[in-house]
Structures are given as C-alpha cells and as structure tokens.
Design an enzyme around this catalytic site. Structure first.
Site, PDB file in Angstrom:
ATOM      1  N   LYS A  44       0.677  -1.123  -0.196  1.00 15.59           N
ATOM      2  CA  LYS A  44       0.071   0.059   0.232  1.00 15.59           C
ATOM      3  C   LYS A  44       0.836   1.368  -0.165  1.00 15.59           C
ATOM      4  CE  LYS A  44      -2.656  -1.037   3.722  1.00 15.59           C
ATOM      5  NZ  LYS A  44      -3.647  -0.650   4.727  1.00 15.59           N
ATOM      6  N   LYS A  46       2.633   2.315   2.179  1.00 13.65           N
ATOM      7  CA  LYS A  46       2.347   2.862   3.578  1.00 13.65           C
ATOM      8  C   LYS A  46       3.616   2.452   4.704  1.00 13.65           C
ATOM      9  CE  LYS A  46      -1.997   4.426   5.097  1.00 13.65           C
ATOM     10  NZ  LYS A  46      -2.785   4.549   6.456  1.00 13.65           N
TER      11      LYS A  46
END
Ligand code: C2G
Length: 130
Positions: A44, A46
């Site tokens: 993601k 992230k």
C-alpha cells in the site's frame, strides 16, 4: 449475534481510529478487525512507525474489539467475510464505494471519517516539532 468486520493499518493509533472502531462495534455485537501486516503496507506504499505486532496488540486491547486478524492482501476480504460469518462490513468514507463488491455477501457501511486527524499529519507535526 451481528458480526462486524473492518480493516486498517492503525499506525500511531489516534482518536479517529478509536471512533471508527467504536462506531463499527455499535452496529453489532462482535467486531473483527483486519490489521494490515508490514508486508501488505509495503504494497500500500504505507511506511509505518510501529510494526504489525505492536499495531495489532494495541487494537486487540480495545474493549470494542473482539478479534484481530492479519490483513495480508487486497483479495482476502470476501473469504474473511464468509469465514467469520460477517453481517456488516464497515470502512471510513474515504473508502466510499471501494468495497461495494462485498454487498453480495454482507451489508457494506461507510462511516464519516473523523476530521483533522491522521497518522500522516501526526508524523509531520512531530517532525516540525509542533
Ligand atoms: N479513519 C477515520 N478517521 C480518520 C482516520 C482514519 O475514520 N481521521 C478510518 C479509516 O477510514 C479506516 C480506518 O480508520 O476505516 C483505518 O484507517 P488507516 O489505519 O489509515 O487504514 P487504511 O490505510 O485506510 O487501510 O483494506 C483496507 C485498508 O487496510 C485500510
């Protein structure tokens, strides 16, 4: 028993995270939370401050959370809904529409995000020494 499911990274756990979990739990009697693994967060894009084990334990310790499962990929939601006999799938409305395919298996509810708070903002505020 109404069983609810939601997912998230839950890094730098904050009030917005708490509010979505409490509201999700209030929609039913049992709340399952899929916490994104470090490997999935890499997918993601992230970057987390806390590793999965710590993020998962913080979520697991909450009174409103009944079960934490690892979120390892985008594809597992349908299986998770069926395996956990989920009645309601909940996400914040920044995900509005993204998980409507689950309507074939359960109710899908997008709840309003808590304004003016995010793990990203917290990180930048700390960096700026605010
Ligand atoms: N959230 C919120 N209010 C905020 C911040 C987050 O209601 N101010 C909600 C999000 O909408 C989400 C949950 O809290 O439902 C977790 O947010 P994140 O930890 O940022 O998770 P995210 O990166 O959105 O990952 O497959 C779904 C993904 O795992 C969701």
């Amino acid at each position: 028993m109404i069983r609810v499911l939601t997912y998230g990274t839950y890094d730098l756990f904050h009030y917005g995270h708490l509010r979505i979990l409490k509201r999700a739990r209030e929609l039913g009697d049992y709340l399952v939370v899929g916490v994104s693994t470090d490997e999935f967060n890499a997918l993601k894009n992230k970057q987390c401050v806390y590793p999965y084990t710590e993020r998962a334990q913080i979520v697991e310790a909450l009174k409103c959370v009944d079960l934490v499962i690892p979120e390892e990929n985008w594809e597992q939601k349908t299986d998770d809904v069926r395996r956990n006999n989920i009645d309601i799938f909940v996400m914040g409305d920044d995900w509005e529409g993204k998980f409507d395919f689950l309507r074939d298996y359960c109710k899908v509810v997008y709840l309003p995000r808590t304004p003016d708070i995010s793990s990203t903002d917290i990180k930048s505020q700390i960096k700026q020494g605010k």
